[in-house]
Design a protein around this motif. Structure first.
Motif, short mmCIF file in Angstrom:
data_model
loop_
_atom_site.label_atom_id
_atom_site.label_comp_id
_atom_site.label_asym_id
_atom_site.label_seq_id
_atom_site.Cartn_x
_atom_site.Cartn_y
_atom_site.Cartn_z
N UNK A 199 -0.92 -10.28 1.68
CA UNK A 199 -0.20 -9.22 1.33
C UNK A 199 -1.39 -8.05 1.46
N UNK A 200 -3.00 -8.64 1.47
CA UNK A 200 -3.50 -8.10 1.41
C UNK A 200 -4.43 -7.23 2.69
N UNK A 201 -3.44 -8.36 3.76
CA UNK A 201 -3.39 -8.00 5.15
C UNK A 201 -2.36 -7.38 5.43
N UNK A 202 -1.35 -6.45 4.81
CA UNK A 202 -0.47 -5.74 5.54
C UNK A 202 -0.89 -4.43 4.43
N UNK A 203 -1.62 -4.77 3.30
CA UNK A 203 -2.26 -3.11 2.92
C UNK A 203 -3.36 -2.23 3.86
N UNK A 204 -3.94 -3.84 4.20
CA UNK A 204 -5.09 -3.05 5.60
C UNK A 204 -4.47 -2.14 6.35
N UNK A 205 -3.49 -2.78 7.01
CA UNK A 205 -2.57 -2.61 7.69
C UNK A 205 -2.17 -1.33 7.67
N UNK A 206 -1.39 -1.08 6.50
CA UNK A 206 -0.73 -0.37 6.64
C UNK A 206 -1.63 1.33 6.26
N UNK A 207 -2.30 0.71 5.50
CA UNK A 207 -3.68 2.06 5.55
C UNK A 207 -4.47 2.83 6.43
N UNK A 208 -4.22 1.75 7.54
CA UNK A 208 -5.20 1.70 9.01
C UNK A 208 -3.77 2.28 9.30
N UNK A 209 -2.97 2.30 9.79
CA UNK A 209 -1.99 2.87 10.35
C UNK A 209 -1.78 4.74 9.59
N UNK A 210 -2.13 5.02 8.82
CA UNK A 210 -1.90 6.77 7.94
C UNK A 210 -3.07 7.19 7.88
N UNK A 245 0.81 -1.10 0.12
CA UNK A 245 -0.20 -0.34 0.10
C UNK A 245 0.77 1.49 0.36
N UNK A 246 1.86 0.86 -0.06
CA UNK A 246 3.28 2.84 -0.03
C UNK A 246 3.12 3.59 -1.24
N UNK A 247 2.58 2.98 -2.43
CA UNK A 247 1.95 3.93 -3.76
C UNK A 247 0.85 4.89 -3.54
N UNK A 248 -0.15 3.93 -3.35
CA UNK A 248 -1.59 4.76 -2.22
C UNK A 248 -1.67 5.66 -1.54
N UNK A 249 -0.57 5.13 -0.47
CA UNK A 249 -0.54 5.64 0.99
C UNK A 249 0.56 7.11 0.67
N UNK A 250 1.26 7.19 -0.31
CA UNK A 250 2.04 8.41 -0.29
C UNK A 250 0.75 9.40 -1.24
N UNK A 251 0.90 8.84 -2.43
CA UNK A 251 -0.96 9.55 -3.51
C UNK A 251 -1.37 10.06 -2.68
#
Length: 664
Positions: free
Chosen positions: A493-504, A469-475
């Motif tokens: 991978x979707x578990x990490x995507x959701x975790x990072x999006x939730x953190x930011x 999710x690094x690209x989506x969060x940066x955008x």
């Protein structure tokens, strides 16, 4: 009102066209200059378009006039601010030097407080801060410290390191009761701060006619140095009329063994450690490669001199054979016994040197960086602050050994740390998700520029094959007021995507943006009946780092081969299966003129011809189903303005293309 902006709009279009030309990237210096200018003009163009849209009476109803006027006034004020003349050095990185002045030990302690303050400020701004050199005092302060601060990417006007810290230069004074004072009296201490902008790279050409080569022989009563030919050395030739007429003869009046002629010599000055050094040793940082190998961090590397200053005093090895002496000394240096450490202590420098040596022996590409990161993580600090500490406890040493043992088996460094840096953020990573690479930051930046240039309300972006999710969060963070959709198929991978999006989530919301995570196939997510079908023809930019390695090509690096998920690496027989699918999805989602940015392997770039991503993108035409969704006539190209861009290594790395209009 803002007539001058018309010229800036023309320049913006011209610079954008030059950057789209692959030939310009053969000159790295010119490409960097154009990139900086493009970044400077981007906010101005966006603010001007915002102001223009607010002044269009046909676009708003009567009941929206009041709120629209506020928007116009805010855009006008922002535009006035951006049009103000700026210091051309503002966007440069810096070297900041802090030197203790009057006040003895208290001055050194004050200098250390200033240095920590600047390092902390750099961390808050998202800059990298690397300690280049330091001279410590007896009480733990700094007599002299040099720090390099660098912004990630191209900063917005007025936000670069030099723009923010240039007024910090000068003498700083403090009045306080120092720790060195036993009677509670207030002392005044001072420290000097010097802020130097990063120097531009220059080409230095030395003409052979400007050199004089002298050969000297030693003299003396005897011994091994008699008649020993010293290495030849090259010196600048004296100017016309200076020195002796015959270059083969020593100049009259020179001292024996001086080796200089015509006043060209310059005496050495005592260095910070009492050793001789050149007169101006710190005018510029040592040259750092403008290009970094794939998979390596672009940071200042440790110098060999740091090892010599580690403070380790070991017993001399007396052995007639140099190779055995060196090996025995290394074995003693690696040991953890008290006999081979300073005063019976194990210092952080000892641990770092041992870790770097062991990592280098197993082929880790950047052993010094990895060693510093692992030790800092074990100590609960950052790499920039690592040398602010001295001793290491037994528990901390055990933690370092545990981490080092896993890294020696080539477990990725990011898996051990649990995070990976990406532009201005850090995302959590681990088994099952692809670790974002520095090259992908360039891909994100290309999509970010396009998204930020759109009017607020039309900033819709899609990150296909999102992974961490690094690209989506940066955008979402860097293009305020945007709506970004992160699409990922992998269950792990979707578990990490959701975790990072939730953190930011809070930081993204503070920017007026939001990120939506979709557990879907990136090649079909826009088809009728799928989650993104409602965005057909509305998206401004699609950014993707899809799997692109051909199935038969197994990566050589163990970190990639053994630990990265195969779903994120392999893309079919030619590596293009997923790329063709995401191109189709992008054609459906993008509005006419919308931008797609696709990362690919260097062998799939423009030089690959018909097999490359640019060629496949150009050859993609509308069939009956795509024509009904996009409005592009059957048989017509779906993308125009296809261009390929290079990475920091000068290799083809990603492709840009714009969706064709319905009448194309």
């Amino acid at each position: 009102m803002f007539e001058s902006c018309v010229e800036l709009l023309d320049e913006y279009s011209r610079v954008e066209g030059q950057l789209a030309d692959p030939a310009i990237h053969s000159d790295q210096a010119a490409a960097r200059r154009l990139g900086r200018r493009f970044a400077e003009l981007g906010p101005i163009v966006a603010a001007y378009r915002e102001w223009l849209s607010g002044n269009d009476p046909g676009r708003h109803f009567a009941d929206e006039v009041a709120s629209q006027q506020e928007r116009v006034d805010a855009a006008a004020e922002r535009l006035r601010e951006l049009l103000l003349p700026r210091d051309p050095m503002d966007d440069k990185d810096i070297i900041i030097e802090v030197k203790a002045g009057e006040g003895g030990e208290e001055s050194a302690l004050f200098a250390s407080d200033l240095a920590r303050m600047y390092i902390r400020y750099a961390e808050r701004r998202g800059w990298s801060a690397q300690i280049l050199d330091m001279v410590e005092s007896d009480l733990g302060g700094y007599k002299d410290i040099s720090i390099a601060m660098k912004a990630k990417g191209i900063p917005e006007p007025g936000t670069g390191p030099f723009a923010r810290l240039k007024f910090e230069g000068g003498v700083h004074r403090v009045q306080r009761v120092p720790v060195t004072e036993s009677q509670g009296r207030i002392h005044t201490s001072a420290a000097g701060v010097l802020v130097l902008p990063e120097a531009e790279e220059v080409d230095v050409v030395i003409d052979a006619n400007d050199l004089r080569i002298d050969v000297y022989r030693s003299s003396g009563p005897g011994g091994q140095s008699v008649n020993t030919l010293l290495p030849e050395r090259e010196e600048p030739a004296p100017e016309q009329g200076v020195g002796h007429a015959d270059p083969a003869c020593p100049a009259a009046g020179l001292r024996a063994g001086a080796g200089r002629q015509g006043g060209l010599g310059r005496p050495t000055l005592p260095g910070a450690h009492g050793r001789p050094q050149r007169a101006d040793p710190h005018l510029q940082l040592p040259g750092e490669p403008a290009e970094r190998p794939s998979g390596r961090l672009q940071v200042a590397q440790s110098r060999s001199g740091a090892r010599r200053r580690s403070g380790c005093r070991h017993r001399r090895v007396r052995d007639g054979r140099p190779e055995r002496s060196l090996e025995r000394g290394r074995r003693r240096l690696m040991s953890w016994t008290e006999d081979h450490t300073v005063g019976g202590r194990v210092t952080i420098r000892d641990v770092l040197f041992d870790a770097e040596h062991r990592l280098g022996r197993v082929g880790v590409p950047s052993p010094n960086v990895d060693a510093a990161e692992l030790v800092a993580f074990a100590l609960g600090t950052t790499r920039n602050r690592l040398f602010l500490q001295d001793e290491i406890t037994g528990e901390q040493k055990l933690r370092v050994e545990q981490l080092l043992a896993r890294r020696l088996t080539r477990v990725p460094l990011q898996h051990l740390l649990g995070t990976a840096g990406f532009r201005h953020i850090e995302v959590e990573v681990g088994p099952g998700v692809f670790i974002p690479r520095p090259e992908t930051e360039l891909v994100t930046e290309a999509g970010l520029r396009e998204l930020a240039a759109q009017p607020v309300g039309q900033r819709i972006g899609v990150d296909l094959c999102s992974g961490s999710g690094a690209i989506a969060i940066s955008l979402a963070l860097e293009a305020e007021g945007s709506r970004v959709h992160a699409v990922e198929l992998s269950d792990d991978a979707i578990t990490w995507t959701r975790r990072n999006v939730l953190a930011y989530e809070d930081r993204v919301a503070a920017k007026g943006s939001r990120v939506e995570v979709l557990h879907e196939d990136a090649t079909t997510v826009a088809d009728p009946g799928h989650p993104l079908a409602g965005l057909t023809g509305q998206v401004a930019v699609v950014v993707t780092n899809p799997p692109y390695i051909p199935d038969a090509m197994i990566p050589r690096e163990p970190e990639v081969r053994d630990h990265e998920p195969g779903m994120a690496l392999y893309g079919g027989d030619d590596g293009m299966d997923v790329i063709r699918g995401v191109l189709r999805t992008a054609a459906i989602l993008l509005r006419p003129g919308g931008l797609v940015v696709i990362e690919h392997a260097d062998v799939q770039g423009l030089v690959a011809g018909v097999a490359g991503v640019p060629a496949v993108t150009s050859a993609l035409v509308a069939d009956a189903s795509l024509s009904s969704l996009t409005g592009v006539p059957v048989g017509q190209p779906l993308f125009t303005s296809v261009a390929d861009r290079i990475d920091l290594n000068g290799l083809p790395r990603f492709t840009l293309a714009r969706r064709a209009g319905a009448s194309s």
